[in-house]
Design a protein around this motif. Structure first.
Motif, PDB file in Angstrom:
ATOM      1  N   VAL A  87      -1.806  -4.145  57.448  1.00 14.35           N
ATOM      2  CA  VAL A  87      -2.103  -2.822  58.011  1.00 14.35           C
ATOM      3  C   VAL A  87      -3.557  -2.759  58.463  1.00 14.35           C
ATOM      4  CG1 VAL A  87      -2.354  -0.372  57.442  1.00 14.35           C
ATOM      5  CG2 VAL A  87      -0.305  -1.604  56.743  1.00 14.35           C
ATOM      6  N   GLY A  88      -4.459  -3.322  57.648  1.00 13.24           N
ATOM      7  CA  GLY A  88      -5.870  -3.339  58.027  1.00 13.24           C
ATOM      8  C   GLY A  88      -6.115  -4.093  59.321  1.00 13.24           C
ATOM      9  N   VAL A  89      -5.466  -5.248  59.460  1.00  9.99           N
ATOM     10  CA  VAL A  89      -5.601  -6.021  60.704  1.00  9.99           C
ATOM     11  C   VAL A  89      -5.036  -5.237  61.879  1.00  9.99           C
ATOM     12  CG1 VAL A  89      -4.846  -8.111  61.902  1.00  9.99           C
ATOM     13  CG2 VAL A  89      -5.587  -8.242  59.519  1.00  9.99           C
ATOM     14  N   LEU A 185      -8.588   3.130  55.838  1.00  8.80           N
ATOM     15  CA  LEU A 185      -7.857   2.417  54.786  1.00  8.80           C
ATOM     16  C   LEU A 185      -7.818   3.145  53.437  1.00  8.80           C
ATOM     17  CD1 LEU A 185      -8.520  -1.405  55.251  1.00  8.80           C
ATOM     18  CD2 LEU A 185      -6.340  -0.196  55.326  1.00  8.80           C
ATOM     19  N   PRO A 186      -8.920   3.737  52.920  1.00  4.68           N
ATOM     20  CA  PRO A 186      -8.816   4.411  51.611  1.00  4.68           C
ATOM     21  C   PRO A 186      -7.786   5.529  51.590  1.00  4.68           C
ATOM     22  CG  PRO A 186     -11.108   4.031  52.174  1.00  4.68           C
ATOM     23  CD  PRO A 186     -10.320   3.691  53.387  1.00  4.68           C
ATOM     24  N   LEU A 190      -4.336   5.873  49.199  1.00  5.34           N
ATOM     25  CA  LEU A 190      -3.949   7.055  48.428  1.00  5.34           C
ATOM     26  C   LEU A 190      -2.548   7.517  48.823  1.00  5.34           C
ATOM     27  CD1 LEU A 190      -7.267   9.129  48.431  1.00  5.34           C
ATOM     28  CD2 LEU A 190      -6.214   7.977  46.482  1.00  5.34           C
ATOM     29  N   ALA A 191      -2.251   7.445  50.120  1.00  6.03           N
ATOM     30  CA  ALA A 191      -0.926   7.865  50.589  1.00  6.03           C
ATOM     31  C   ALA A 191       0.169   6.943  50.051  1.00  6.03           C
ATOM     32  CB  ALA A 191      -0.884   7.897  52.113  1.00  6.03           C
ATOM     33  N   LEU A 316     -14.771  14.785  51.050  1.00  2.00           N
ATOM     34  CA  LEU A 316     -15.059  13.480  50.462  1.00  2.00           C
ATOM     35  C   LEU A 316     -14.815  12.350  51.459  1.00  2.00           C
ATOM     36  CD1 LEU A 316     -13.638  13.824  46.830  1.00  2.00           C
ATOM     37  CD2 LEU A 316     -16.037  13.570  47.513  1.00  2.00           C
ATOM     38  N   VAL A 317     -13.704  12.422  52.190  1.00  2.00           N
ATOM     39  CA  VAL A 317     -13.421  11.359  53.148  1.00  2.00           C
ATOM     40  C   VAL A 317     -14.411  11.410  54.307  1.00  2.00           C
ATOM     41  CG1 VAL A 317     -11.763  12.541  54.671  1.00  2.00           C
ATOM     42  CG2 VAL A 317     -11.506  10.108  54.228  1.00  2.00           C
ATOM     43  N   SER A 318     -14.928  12.602  54.645  1.00  2.00           N
ATOM     44  CA  SER A 318     -15.951  12.701  55.686  1.00  2.00           C
ATOM     45  C   SER A 318     -17.281  12.119  55.205  1.00  2.00           C
ATOM     46  CB  SER A 318     -16.145  14.167  56.101  1.00  2.00           C
ATOM     47  OG  SER A 318     -14.951  14.712  56.614  1.00  2.00           O
TER      48      SER A 318
END
Length: 338
Positions: A87-89, A185-186, A190-191, A316-318
């Motif tokens: 998924v990251g790639v 990615l983080p 979590l999802a 937090l994600v921002s």
């Protein structure tokens, strides 16, 4: 660009987003907030009208791009580490494709398909299918809404098209795509744990990842954190106004009002120091927050507690996205100077 043209485009964006929202909730589409967000992207990224025959083609494009996430579900279930790396790639290649001059809309849909669909399917394949269905139906409705609103506010025959975003330097593309991938990615991880709780966070992180591709490190705090905080404040105001008289058409009118306020700044009808990306991200974040609050209310959940938790996660994600921009810039600065 003439001021009259900018005003017309602002009206078109506001009416198209609000009409699509009213139709989506009125028809009871799955994940109804997706359709107005798609309409917002179509109107913000494209000034020319869409032919009616393009609507099914766009829905099919979304179906295929979102369906790509279905292919990753067996890998995420049986080899999760390899699945996450893949998924990251995929995210890196999507962002790199967009930065290299590719279709930004297609890249956005691929990012959503890789994250939302695969995360939902890792725990429940039926949920993943419902997300793909929601995206396809949402895009079909968004395309029809865009076609309708172009009839209400037609583009002049010889009006200049929206300028294409400047391409990043070839040496910068990989770094920018990498930081966008690390931002998304983080939320995706979590999802994977609880897709029903963290799906809005995935949508927000995907928006931040796209915005980080257009944001300089010097403006990162204002662009990423400032737009999120403002979106939260505006969502509270809209929810407070909506609670005075709960009705679909009041939801439409409140959305129309605040979409118009954002659109006037996005198209520079009202001059501000913030970039168009700031206002686009602010409006999309406000819609995500409002849409999820409506869903919480319909499900009988504590709306205010859920909003507080969701807003804290968005902030937090921002903050993480902003920190990632600064850290990667710091890491590569000695190489650039050397």
């Amino acid at each position: 660009m003439p001021i009259e043209l900018r005003r017309r485009r602002a009206l078109r964006l506001a009416w198209g987003t609000a009409l699509c929202l009213a139709a989506s909730y009125g028809l009871g589409l799955p994940i109804p907030i997706l359709a107005p967000i798609f309409a917002l992207l179509l109107l913000a990224l494209r000034s020319q009208p869409l032919p009616l025959r393009v609507a099914p083609a766009l829905a099919l494009m979304v179906l295929i791009s979102a369906g790509s996430g279905l292919l990753l579900i067996p890998l995420l279930r049986h080899a999760p580490v390899s699945g996450v790396l893949l998924v990251g790639v995929g995210l890196f290649l999507c962002f790199r494709f967009s930065l290299s001059g590719g279709n930004g809309l297609l890249a956005n849909f691929l990012v959503i398909g890789l994250t939302m669909v695969s995360a939902a399917g890792a725990s429940d394949f039926t949920l993943a299918l419902s997300v793909v269905e929601a995206m396809a139906k949402g895009m079909l409705l968004a395309a029809l809404s865009v076609t309708l609103v172009h009839q209400l506010f037609p583009e002049p025959a010889h009006a200049p098209t929206l300028p294409a975003p400047p391409l990043a330097d070839a040496q910068e593309v990989n770094w920018i795509a990498l930081r966008a991938t690390l931002i998304v990615l983080p939320a995706f991880l979590l999802a994977l744990i609880a897709p029903d709780r963290f799906m809005p966070l995935v949508m927000k992180s995907a928006s931040l990842g796209q915005q980080s591709c257009e944001t300089s490190v010097r403006q990162a705090g204002q662009e990423l954190i400032g737009s999120t905080l403002l979106a939260g404040v505006l969502a509270i105001i809209v929810w407070g106004g909506l609670s005075l008289f709960v009705h679909l058409w009041m939801f439409f009118l409140w959305t129309l009002l605040f979409a118009l306020l954002h659109a006037r700044r996005l198209y520079r009808v009202v001059t501000t120091q913030q970039s168009p990306g700031f206002w686009l991200n602010c409006l999309s974040t406000m819609l995500i927050l409002l849409g999820q609050s409506v869903q919480d209310s319909a499900a009988g959940q504590d709306v205010y507690r859920a909003f507080a938790v969701r807003m804290a996660l968005f902030i937090l994600v921002s903050l993480y996205a902003c920190a990632m921009l600064y850290w990667l810039d710091f890491r590569r600065r000695p190489r650039v100077e050397g």
